[in-house]
Design a protein around this motif. Sequence first.
Motif, short mmCIF file in Angstrom:
data_model
loop_
_atom_site.label_atom_id
_atom_site.label_comp_id
_atom_site.label_asym_id
_atom_site.label_seq_id
_atom_site.Cartn_x
_atom_site.Cartn_y
_atom_site.Cartn_z
N ILE A 358 0.83 -1.21 0.00
CA ILE A 358 0.00 0.00 0.00
C ILE A 358 0.87 1.26 0.00
CG2 ILE A 358 -1.70 1.32 1.31
CD1 ILE A 358 -2.78 -1.39 2.33
N PHE A 359 1.93 1.25 0.81
CA PHE A 359 2.82 2.41 0.84
C PHE A 359 3.50 2.63 -0.51
CE2 PHE A 359 3.31 2.23 5.67
CZ PHE A 359 2.64 3.43 5.86
N SER A 360 3.76 1.54 -1.24
CA SER A 360 4.41 1.69 -2.55
C SER A 360 3.43 2.16 -3.62
CB SER A 360 5.02 0.35 -2.98
OG SER A 360 4.02 -0.62 -3.25
N LEU A 361 2.11 2.03 -3.37
CA LEU A 361 1.10 2.41 -4.36
C LEU A 361 0.55 3.82 -4.13
CD1 LEU A 361 -0.96 -0.92 -4.61
CD2 LEU A 361 0.74 -0.04 -6.24
N THR A 362 0.56 4.27 -2.88
CA THR A 362 -0.03 5.58 -2.58
C THR A 362 0.75 6.25 -1.45
OG1 THR A 362 -2.00 6.71 -1.73
CG2 THR A 362 -1.68 4.43 -1.05
N PRO A 363 0.89 7.58 -1.49
CA PRO A 363 1.60 8.27 -0.41
C PRO A 363 0.78 8.41 0.86
CG PRO A 363 0.82 9.85 -2.03
CD PRO A 363 0.54 8.49 -2.59
N PHE A 364 -0.55 8.22 0.78
CA PHE A 364 -1.38 8.37 1.97
C PHE A 364 -1.21 7.17 2.90
CE2 PHE A 364 -5.41 7.99 4.34
CZ PHE A 364 -5.38 9.23 4.99
N ALA A 365 -1.27 7.44 4.19
CA ALA A 365 -1.00 6.41 5.20
C ALA A 365 -2.22 5.54 5.47
CB ALA A 365 -0.51 7.06 6.49
N TRP A 366 -2.73 4.88 4.44
CA TRP A 366 -3.87 3.97 4.62
C TRP A 366 -3.58 2.86 5.63
CZ3 TRP A 366 -8.49 5.39 3.67
CH2 TRP A 366 -8.79 6.24 2.59
N PRO A 367 -2.35 2.34 5.69
CA PRO A 367 -2.10 1.28 6.69
C PRO A 367 -2.38 1.72 8.13
CG PRO A 367 -0.37 1.27 5.05
CD PRO A 367 -1.20 2.48 4.78
N LEU A 368 -2.15 3.00 8.45
CA LEU A 368 -2.45 3.47 9.81
C LEU A 368 -3.95 3.47 10.07
CD1 LEU A 368 0.00 6.50 10.23
CD2 LEU A 368 0.43 4.05 10.47
#
Length: 397
Positions: A358-368
């Motif tokens: 996810i971090f490699s696909l988007t700059p937004f911190a969706w994992p958090l």
Amino acid sequence: MRPALTLIAARGVRGFGDGFTALLLPVYLSILGFSAFRVGVLTTATLLGSAALTLAVGLAGHRVPARRLLFGACGLMGLTGVAFSQLHAFWPLAVVGFIGTLNPSGGDVSPFLPLEQSLLAHAGPPSRRTELFARYSVTGTLMGALGALSVGLLEPLKALTGLPQLTLVEGAFAAYGVLGLVSAALYRNLPARPAEAETARTPLGPSRRNVYGLAALFSLDSFGSGFMVQSLFALWLFHRFGLSLAVAGGFFFWTGALSAVSQLAAPWLARRIGLINTMVFTHIPASLCVIAAAFAPNVEIAFGLLVVRALLSNMDVPARTSYVMAIVTPAERAAAAGVTNVPRSLASAFSPALSGLIFSLTPFAWPLVIGGSLKIAYDLLLLWRFQKVRPPEEADP
């Protein structure tokens, strides 16, 4: 109380190693040219391996003296540090990560944990159990914070010695291996056969249903935690706010130190509102803070939210361990510690790879956001399922 002091000291030594390796791992892998996704995959491999070892200890460890298993784990820790300091290819590192004891989460997810917990549960009277686990957890967290702070020494060492950063990081991993030998020296102070803890270790029996229920819920919590293990958290801070290694190390030191100090309040709070309530009502606000941090417009607000999270997020750790040890029979404690600790590495092992992707696909911190939401769901389910399962010291007179 000498065995308790030995176990707490050994936890501190390993916590220091976990603190600096969790922060250096993404730096090391980035120097070697690995992508965020590969960092996540390797993190998954290390957690899966820790889960396998912890499960083996929990299910079959009652047949082998705990002291002997601890010595074996120390030897494995030493070999892990040496191997990581010498290997540069991805797949050999992944194999060593799976077999070894490296901990990218910043907490303790290793075969040491169930062994030490089962011994510590017998090291004092029941009235002091939560206090002992608080000291054990605080020592590990505080030393982990000091370990994170120590990575700030790499830049001055680089300027002083002229050595490349890669060489210094390799030396740090070798030092991690040396800490395994230091831990082994401490374990020599444990009695060869602790009378109460060793003679009464059996597989799970009458407490099986409650232990498996807790293990399932801990799996959900750990799966959520895996989206924001410390190595990937550091990677997000590096990329999102452009932090230097020294600043990141200082930040993780202060959050770790605050987390350690806050855990000292857990026994006091548990005596007043109960272990389950202590776990739930400190955990939910911490998860809300980490979700909010994903939307922070600048580093100051993000740091503020994460500091509040640090003050609350680990108060459940001594309460959780004390609760598990309290609701099972003394003979089942070693097995219960293993079975309930496995999710901390097994379930969380699958989410770092997803987080890295996810971090490699988007700059937004969706994992958090994902991780925090899963942890809130865990808290609500824990309260619903176990609110009426009270430890003996909380039973109505």
